[in-house]
Design a protein around this motif. Sequence first.
Motif, short mmCIF file in Angstrom:
data_model
loop_
_atom_site.label_atom_id
_atom_site.label_comp_id
_atom_site.label_asym_id
_atom_site.label_seq_id
_atom_site.Cartn_x
_atom_site.Cartn_y
_atom_site.Cartn_z
N PHE A 135 0.87 -1.18 0.00
CA PHE A 135 0.00 0.00 0.00
C PHE A 135 0.90 1.22 0.00
N LYS A 136 0.33 2.38 -0.29
CA LYS A 136 1.14 3.61 -0.39
C LYS A 136 0.65 4.67 0.59
N ILE A 137 1.61 5.42 1.15
CA ILE A 137 1.23 6.62 1.90
C ILE A 137 2.25 7.72 1.57
N ASN A 138 1.89 8.97 1.86
CA ASN A 138 2.80 10.08 1.59
C ASN A 138 4.01 10.05 2.51
N THR A 139 5.15 10.45 1.97
CA THR A 139 6.39 10.42 2.75
C THR A 139 6.29 11.27 4.01
N LYS A 172 -8.95 -0.27 6.26
CA LYS A 172 -8.35 0.91 5.60
C LYS A 172 -7.84 1.96 6.59
N ASN A 173 -7.50 1.50 7.81
CA ASN A 173 -6.87 2.39 8.80
C ASN A 173 -5.53 1.80 9.20
N LEU A 174 -4.49 2.64 9.13
CA LEU A 174 -3.15 2.21 9.51
C LEU A 174 -2.84 2.79 10.89
N THR A 175 -2.42 1.91 11.84
CA THR A 175 -2.10 2.37 13.20
C THR A 175 -0.66 2.03 13.53
N PHE A 176 0.06 3.01 14.07
CA PHE A 176 1.40 2.80 14.63
C PHE A 176 1.25 2.87 16.14
N ASP A 180 6.71 1.13 26.12
CA ASP A 180 7.80 0.50 26.88
C ASP A 180 7.25 -0.02 28.20
N SER A 181 5.92 -0.14 28.27
CA SER A 181 5.14 -0.61 29.43
C SER A 181 4.97 0.44 30.53
N HIS A 182 5.62 1.63 30.38
CA HIS A 182 5.35 2.75 31.30
C HIS A 182 4.60 3.86 30.58
N ARG A 183 4.66 3.83 29.27
CA ARG A 183 3.96 4.83 28.46
C ARG A 183 3.62 4.21 27.12
N LEU A 184 2.74 4.88 26.40
CA LEU A 184 2.31 4.35 25.10
C LEU A 184 2.07 5.53 24.16
N ALA A 185 2.46 5.35 22.90
CA ALA A 185 2.20 6.38 21.89
C ALA A 185 1.55 5.71 20.70
N SER A 186 0.48 6.32 20.19
CA SER A 186 -0.17 5.68 19.05
C SER A 186 -0.77 6.74 18.14
N ARG A 187 -0.79 6.43 16.84
CA ARG A 187 -1.45 7.32 15.88
C ARG A 187 -2.08 6.48 14.78
N GLU A 188 -3.22 6.94 14.33
CA GLU A 188 -3.95 6.21 13.28
C GLU A 188 -4.20 7.14 12.11
N ILE A 189 -4.04 6.61 10.88
CA ILE A 189 -4.37 7.41 9.70
C ILE A 189 -5.19 6.56 8.73
N PRO A 190 -6.06 7.18 7.96
CA PRO A 190 -6.80 6.42 6.94
C PRO A 190 -5.91 6.15 5.72
N PRO A 367 -6.63 11.49 15.64
CA PRO A 367 -6.36 10.23 16.36
C PRO A 367 -4.89 10.00 16.70
N ILE A 368 -4.35 10.90 17.51
CA ILE A 368 -3.02 10.70 18.11
C ILE A 368 -3.28 10.52 19.59
N LEU A 369 -2.63 9.52 20.19
CA LEU A 369 -2.89 9.25 21.59
C LEU A 369 -1.57 8.99 22.31
N GLN A 370 -1.39 9.67 23.45
CA GLN A 370 -0.22 9.42 24.29
C GLN A 370 -0.74 9.01 25.66
N LEU A 371 -0.22 7.90 26.18
CA LEU A 371 -0.67 7.41 27.48
C LEU A 371 0.54 7.31 28.41
N ILE A 372 0.38 7.77 29.66
CA ILE A 372 1.49 7.74 30.61
C ILE A 372 1.02 7.14 31.93
#
Length: 378
Positions: A135-139, A172-176, A180-190, A367-372
């Motif tokens: 699949f393709k996404i913008n750089t 059709k949603n890509l999630t990163f 490190d088990s003390h915090r979490l970072a995640s973002r989703e894009i269509p 849809p950007i999420l940071q958990l601490i």
Amino acid sequence: MKFVIQRDQLIASVQDVMKAISSRTAIPILTGMKIDVKQHGITLTGSDSDISIESYIPAEEDGIVHVENIEEGSIVLQAKYFPDIVRKLPENTVEIEADSNLKVTIRSGKAEFNLNGQDAEEYPHLPKLQTDSSFKINTDLLKSLIKQTVFAISTMETRPILTGVNLKLENKNLTFTATDSHRLASREIPVTDATIEFQSVVVPGKSLNELNKILDDTEESVEISVTNNQILFRTKHLYFLSRLLDGTYPETSRLIPEQSKTVIHANTKDLLHTVDRASLLAKEERNNVVKLATNNNQFLEITSNSPEIGRVAEEIAVQAIEGEELKISFSSKYMMDALKAIENDEVKIEFTGAMRPFIIRPADGEPILQLILPVRTY
């Protein structure tokens, strides 16, 4: 083998490919850089068996000639010396020639270097991935996905799977996601034109950091292909292959609290700078702990206290505080990393109590999420 090339073009490609070459490798020839010369252009290759990078320089593009006087062939050059030689050559063009005894001559202006090459036939073949599952996404989008998540990977080798970033492509949603088990970072894009899906692919954080350095900030797209143990990122002139991490990535969705008891709306930069100042006296502590307390409906008090050093307290005005009063302690470093990753002027922070993980998101609902996870202080 012979060619004449623009030095700047060569330097740029050599620097990209060097990111995959390690002096600590079990296969001696991988300490070298492979050069393939064809009439249509030149391909440089570097690999440390975890990451492989190919950089292509076309002989001619958009009417501009980059490479000329081409005689086809291939050679492996010592990566310890070749990049420095190219960087310090006196003229804008470089002539590189190899004879049948693998002796290489590099000429530029009045300077001439002779290097011993190695046989390119001995260089391991890079796997060519089938690209029907791609699949393709913008750089620039890929770069921000990496930047907003990769800092949260674990640096401890005790749980190797957490040293990578988890990629998921569903509906059709890509999630990163990184944790490190003390915090979490995640973002989703269509990804509207994705024709494939995968549940969990874990890419080493080191690979993504190197990829991020090489990719230019452009609108051009990157093609991403995934197999069961490798991932390929491909642009017009770059081929970046990384192995995937083995193992099962933990199910992170259950860490994210469903409801919140206290919600704060704040200016991202103001909060970042306040936490940064508070952390100045928290350096001695193992976790650089700072404390946050709500103070009526308009102010937060951020403090840090190290008995041997001193105390800092600062009051910061915020847009709104909803819900219960709150006192909570957390790592200032984690908080600052999270706030830097959110490219938005305002944040919404949701707490579910002093000892429960809290969530930071952009106020505009992207849809950007940071958990601490908070820190216990006694």
